[in-house]
Design an enzyme around this catalytic site. Sequence first.
Site, PDB file in Angstrom:
ATOM      1  N   ARG A   1     -11.123   4.757   9.490  1.00 19.02           N
ATOM      2  CA  ARG A   1     -10.227   3.812   8.812  1.00 19.02           C
ATOM      3  C   ARG A   1      -8.882   3.793   9.507  1.00 19.02           C
ATOM      4  O   ARG A   1      -8.607   4.616  10.361  1.00 19.02           O
ATOM      5  CB  ARG A   1     -10.054   4.236   7.355  1.00 19.02           C
ATOM      6  CG  ARG A   1      -9.506   5.649   7.204  1.00 19.02           C
ATOM      7  CD  ARG A   1      -9.517   6.074   5.765  1.00 19.02           C
ATOM      8  NE  ARG A   1      -8.775   7.302   5.551  1.00 19.02           N
ATOM      9  CZ  ARG A   1      -8.443   7.733   4.347  1.00 19.02           C
ATOM     10  NH1 ARG A   1      -8.767   7.027   3.290  1.00 19.02           N
ATOM     11  NH2 ARG A   1      -7.788   8.850   4.200  1.00 19.02           N
TER      12      ARG A   1
ATOM     13  N   TYR B   1       0.850  -1.205   0.000  1.00 19.12           N
ATOM     14  CA  TYR B   1       0.000   0.000   0.000  1.00 19.12           C
ATOM     15  C   TYR B   1       0.885   1.254   0.000  1.00 19.12           C
ATOM     16  O   TYR B   1       0.719   2.177  -0.789  1.00 19.12           O
ATOM     17  CB  TYR B   1      -0.937   0.005   1.221  1.00 19.12           C
ATOM     18  CG  TYR B   1      -1.717   1.298   1.315  1.00 19.12           C
ATOM     19  CD1 TYR B   1      -1.353   2.297   2.216  1.00 19.12           C
ATOM     20  CD2 TYR B   1      -2.780   1.551   0.441  1.00 19.12           C
ATOM     21  CE1 TYR B   1      -2.031   3.507   2.250  1.00 19.12           C
ATOM     22  CE2 TYR B   1      -3.472   2.758   0.479  1.00 19.12           C
ATOM     23  CZ  TYR B   1      -3.085   3.732   1.386  1.00 19.12           C
ATOM     24  OH  TYR B   1      -3.768   4.929   1.420  1.00 19.12           O
TER      25      TYR B   1
ATOM     26  N   PHE C   1      15.166  19.832  -0.995  1.00 16.58           N
ATOM     27  CA  PHE C   1      13.807  19.347  -1.284  1.00 16.58           C
ATOM     28  C   PHE C   1      13.615  17.927  -0.750  1.00 16.58           C
ATOM     29  O   PHE C   1      12.572  17.582  -0.215  1.00 16.58           O
ATOM     30  CB  PHE C   1      13.587  19.404  -2.797  1.00 16.58           C
ATOM     31  CG  PHE C   1      12.376  18.673  -3.278  1.00 16.58           C
ATOM     32  CD1 PHE C   1      12.502  17.425  -3.874  1.00 16.58           C
ATOM     33  CD2 PHE C   1      11.105  19.208  -3.139  1.00 16.58           C
ATOM     34  CE1 PHE C   1      11.390  16.730  -4.319  1.00 16.58           C
ATOM     35  CE2 PHE C   1       9.985  18.516  -3.589  1.00 16.58           C
ATOM     36  CZ  PHE C   1      10.129  17.279  -4.180  1.00 16.58           C
TER      37      PHE C   1
ATOM     38  N   ARG D   1       1.751   8.221  13.202  1.00 15.31           N
ATOM     39  CA  ARG D   1       1.333   9.476  13.843  1.00 15.31           C
ATOM     40  C   ARG D   1      -0.184   9.689  13.725  1.00 15.31           C
ATOM     41  O   ARG D   1      -0.819  10.196  14.645  1.00 15.31           O
ATOM     42  CB  ARG D   1       2.067  10.655  13.187  1.00 15.31           C
ATOM     43  CG  ARG D   1       1.705  12.017  13.758  1.00 15.31           C
ATOM     44  CD  ARG D   1       2.095  13.135  12.803  1.00 15.31           C
ATOM     45  NE  ARG D   1       1.372  13.064  11.523  1.00 15.31           N
ATOM     46  CZ  ARG D   1       1.722  13.763  10.439  1.00 15.31           C
ATOM     47  NH1 ARG D   1       2.780  14.550  10.488  1.00 15.31           N
ATOM     48  NH2 ARG D   1       1.038  13.655   9.316  1.00 15.31           N
TER      49      ARG D   1
END
Length: 352
Positions: free
Chosen positions: A207, A149, A270, A197
């Site tokens: 969910r 996932y 970044f 978290r």
Amino acid sequence: NDAKYKSEELAYCYYMLGCTSRSFAAVIRELEPELRDVVMIFYLVLRALDTVEDDMTLQPNFKVSLLREFHHKLKLKEWSFDGSGPNEKDRIVLVHFNSILSIYHSLKPKYQDIIRDITEKMGNGMADYVLDEDFNMNGVATVKDYDLYCHYVAGLVGEGLSKLMVEANFADISLTQDGFAKSESMGLFLQKTNIIRDYEEDLRDGRSFWPKEVWSKYTDSLSSFREDKSPESEKKGLECINELVLNALHHVKDCLTYLSLVSDPSCFNFCAIPQVMAIATLALVHNNPKVLRQNVKIRKGTTCNLILKSRTFPGVVQIFRSYVRDIHHNSSVSDPNYLKIGIICGEIEQFC
Ligand SMILES: CC(C)(C)CN1C(=O)[C@@H](CC(=O)N[C@@H](CC(=O)O)C(=O)O)O[C@H](c2cccc3ccccc23)c2cc(Cl)ccc21
């Protein structure tokens, strides 16, 4: 005239970027011109996809087809979607998708192809989970499903960014020659930290993404950590959090190696800033009972210090070493994963 029109569309896209994520928008704006617009569009397209996936008011079958065919929308000159739920915080990117499309089509074809390829894979991966009833209520089943996932929603982002940076000559080509293993770890480290978290917030949305293979060792029902305030339940909740922290820590060595291979300073920033925020968040959630009741966040002051210190690779290594030491020292001897956490922390400290 055409130039003026494009610059207005570009400005609107940066406006939308600012709406979807203030602090990260600033980091994207600092990228070298060659990649700035490309990454900004990539980020907005992913936000659009995420807004569809997150929208529990959409009919499941409609949602599945929209996710699976979303990459085709990128070939259109015009397309927008106004059917998102009223509470979808980033619905603006779907309503004004035409602005994204107009800039997308002005990018180099190579960049367009990378963005469209990742969008196709991610949309199909997300769609696979929409119809999985069990997924919505019990999270993912196994740790393997958990990694799959996270691959779809975050690992693929790493693959896309690595391809973009290497194409623009801002990172070492080796980032695209390891089967994207290090790129995958970059995404999985961020996503797994967010999932730990966001336990309480996700339960509120009905969910959870915590893998049943892990939480079922500590409770019969995932929401019990939130409902049962007893010391025994809290202790089990902490041990579950700590096992997920242990799992996430296995990506750290890859993340540090990846960062050492990003040569352009603006690209390094970044990539480094979300990683140092994640290790700080992981240390915060480790052994922290507040995670079971609310959404814990690192302090604003900490964020500023992290951003300042993460401008160089040695600075990033020092940040990781310090938080990994905190996790090691805050680990309880009674925790079933105490030894494993000690080993992985030792390995990372060696590596640093
Ligand atoms: C799911 C996710 C972790 C991939 C989301 N994701 C990130 O988390 C952002 C950070 C972000 O959006 N932070 C938010 C806070 C938040 O939303 O939690 C902020 O407002 O500061 O960073 C990642 C990101 C940045 C740099 C390198 C990466 C390599 C692999 C995978 C992802 C990488 C990101 C890069 C792109 Cl192009 C698109 C999305 C992301």
